[in-house]
Every structure is written in C-alpha cells, then in structure tokens.
Design an enzyme around this catalytic site. Structure first.
Site: not given
Length: 309
Positions: A87, A104, A195
C-alpha cells in the site's frame, strides 16, 4: 513485430500459428532474437527452453548461518509464506509531484527487491496483493495503465528471476494480452524451485470464498458429495491458494503505509497469520524493514487457539 503484440493478443480471434505466437511472446520477454540457436530452441517444450533458463536465476541462494545470527534470526523459525499488501504507491508519487503510474513503477522495483529478500532469508512463498476486485473503481486512466502495460511488464521482468510464478484471482475480465502473458509465465516457470511468487490480481477474499462455495454447491447438485460432507477441509481445497501452493496460508502478513486493515485479502487463509504493519509507503520499504518483520515474527508465540505454558 513486438509492438504489435498487445494489439494482437487483445483480439478475440487470430490466424497466427502457435510457433509464431511463441516467437512474439518470447520477443516481448527477451528482446530481439535472430540467432538460429534461439529459433531452434523455440521448437522445444517451453518449460524446458534453454533460453528461458540461461542466466535468469538472479535471486540470491540464501543467507549464511552467520548472517542469520547477526540479524537475530533463526532458520527453523522462518515463516514459510509471507504475504504483502503493498500500500502507498500513489501517495508516494503524490508527495513527489509525480503521476500515479510513477508510483506503481517505484513499487514494482520494491516488489522485485522483496523477491530477493525472501529468497535470501529462506522464505518459500511470497504472495502480493497487486490488484483487488475493488480496484476497478480507481480512475480509468490508472486502471488502463495497470491492465495494458504495467502488469505485462511486471510479469516479463519477474520471469527472469528464476522463481516459480503463479497468479490467483478472476481472470475472466483481464485483457487477452495479459492472460497470455500470465499463461506463458506460469508454464515457463512451473518447474522452477526456490521461491514461489504469487500475484493476487483481480483478487479478493470474498471472491475466493464465493468461487469455492459455488464449486462445492455444484458438487452437491451433481451428487458428487452430500451436504454433510461440507467441512473446513473441503472449503480449503477449493480456495485458489490451495490449488497451487505447498504453503497456502500466510504465516506472516506485512502491510505498508500505516494502514491497519486487510482490505479483503485472503480472508479465510489469514485466520492464524501474524500481522506486521509498517509506517512507510511501499516504495520506501527496504531490507531492514523486511528483516525487522521477520524478527518480530520469530519472537511471537503462535498458539492457534490453544495455550502454551
């Protein structure tokens, strides 16, 4: 040819053969390609493609025992699954007089950093809430940027990390070009170890529970199961996370920007997750913040409703 890719992929029909489509997609990920070796490689199964495997493993292998001890971390207490609510991208941009798109882009870089941090410190799964089912209400220009440019580039870039990639969420109303890029990323990286990065795209916890409920109801109607067969385990099995993840429930969830809510993210899966809130906007998050979250997690006692003396 590469500039035609988004337009082509958004069309409902096409006469391009599969090999030409793969060439277009690969060119979008890897840039120009003219070598005979690459064209020969295109004929092999995509998951075995040498060009996709070569020099793409950019994530660190793992921290040494000395590094872990120096940071006050114990490998046996490391969370298997870390979820992030990233956020603050737009607020970060606004504070600097920049467009939301720049915010962004800055957040994308930090998300890539988080992949490296997770790989380094031994986290097995990183899930990121990149676009919620409610985010469609944002300004049209911002949504268009995210859906027609940003997420495609994010997917292309992250494919280079050598990690496994999966997307959860409702894909039905995503642009065709983005759907194809997601399909390519998942197919190409499905056998990668290390991952596992999961992007929650057009996802919401209520959506996930709703789609799971519909599937269970359909099984009851078809006679595959009885009403009394419905239990927590069955609901678990129908959630999107359980279909793709070895560790579907986050051990630790991190939210940035100082907000203290989960915003409809993995409502079922977060039942016993540990929460960590960072009073920084997401583009400001760094490795020290991430290590602090891991350290906080390892200092907690997880009781799961029970009691430890």
């Amino acid at each position: 040819m590469c500039s035609l890719l988004p337009k082509y992929l958004r069309s409902k029909t096409s006469t391009l053969p599969p090999l030409q489509l793969r060439c277009l997609l690969l060119q979008g990920v890897m840039g120009d390609f003219k070598s005979p070796a690459l064209h020969k490689d295109l004929m092999t199964p995509l998951s075995n493609s040498i060009m996709f495997q070569r020099q793409f493993c950019k994530l660190p292998i793992g921290a040494s025992k000395e590094e872990l001890l120096r940071e006050g971390l114990q490998p046996e207490l490391m969370p298997k699954h870390v979820a992030i609510i990233p956020d603050g991208n737009r607020r970060w941009a606004k504070e600097r007089g920049l467009s939301p798109e720049k915010g962004h882009e800055a957040g994308k870089k930090v998300l890539g950093d988080l992949c490296r941090f997770c790989s380094k410190w031994g986290v097995r799964v990183l899930s990121a809430y990149v676009f919620s089912t409610e985010n469609w209400s944002r300004p049209k220009a911002e949504v268009t940027f995210l859906m027609t440019s940003y997420f495609e580039r994010l997917t292309k870039e992250f494919m280079r990390y050598g990690m496994k990639m999966s997307i959860i969420g409702d894909r039905s109303n995503l642009p065709n070009s983005l759907k194809e890029m997601i399909k390519l990323a998942e197919e190409t990286t499905k056998d990668n170890t290390g991952l596992h990065f999961v992007a929650a795209l057009n996802y919401g916890g209520r959506y996930d529970l709703t789609q799971a409920t519909k599937k269970i109801a359909s099984k009851v109607i078809d006679g595959a199961i009885q009403l009394d067969d419905i239990n927590e385990k069955l609901i678990d099995q129908e959630l999107e996370t359980n279909k793709i993840l070895e560790y579907p429930n986050p051990d630790l969830i991190i939210r940035t920007s100082g907000e203290l809510r989960i915003s409809n993210y993995m409502l079922w899966q977060l039942a016993y997750s540990e929460f960590y809130f960072v009073d920084k906007l997401f583009p400001q998050l760094d490795e020290a913040d991430f290590v602090a979250a891991l350290r906080s997690f390892q200092q907690r006692q997880r009781r799961y409703g029970g009691h430890k003396i």
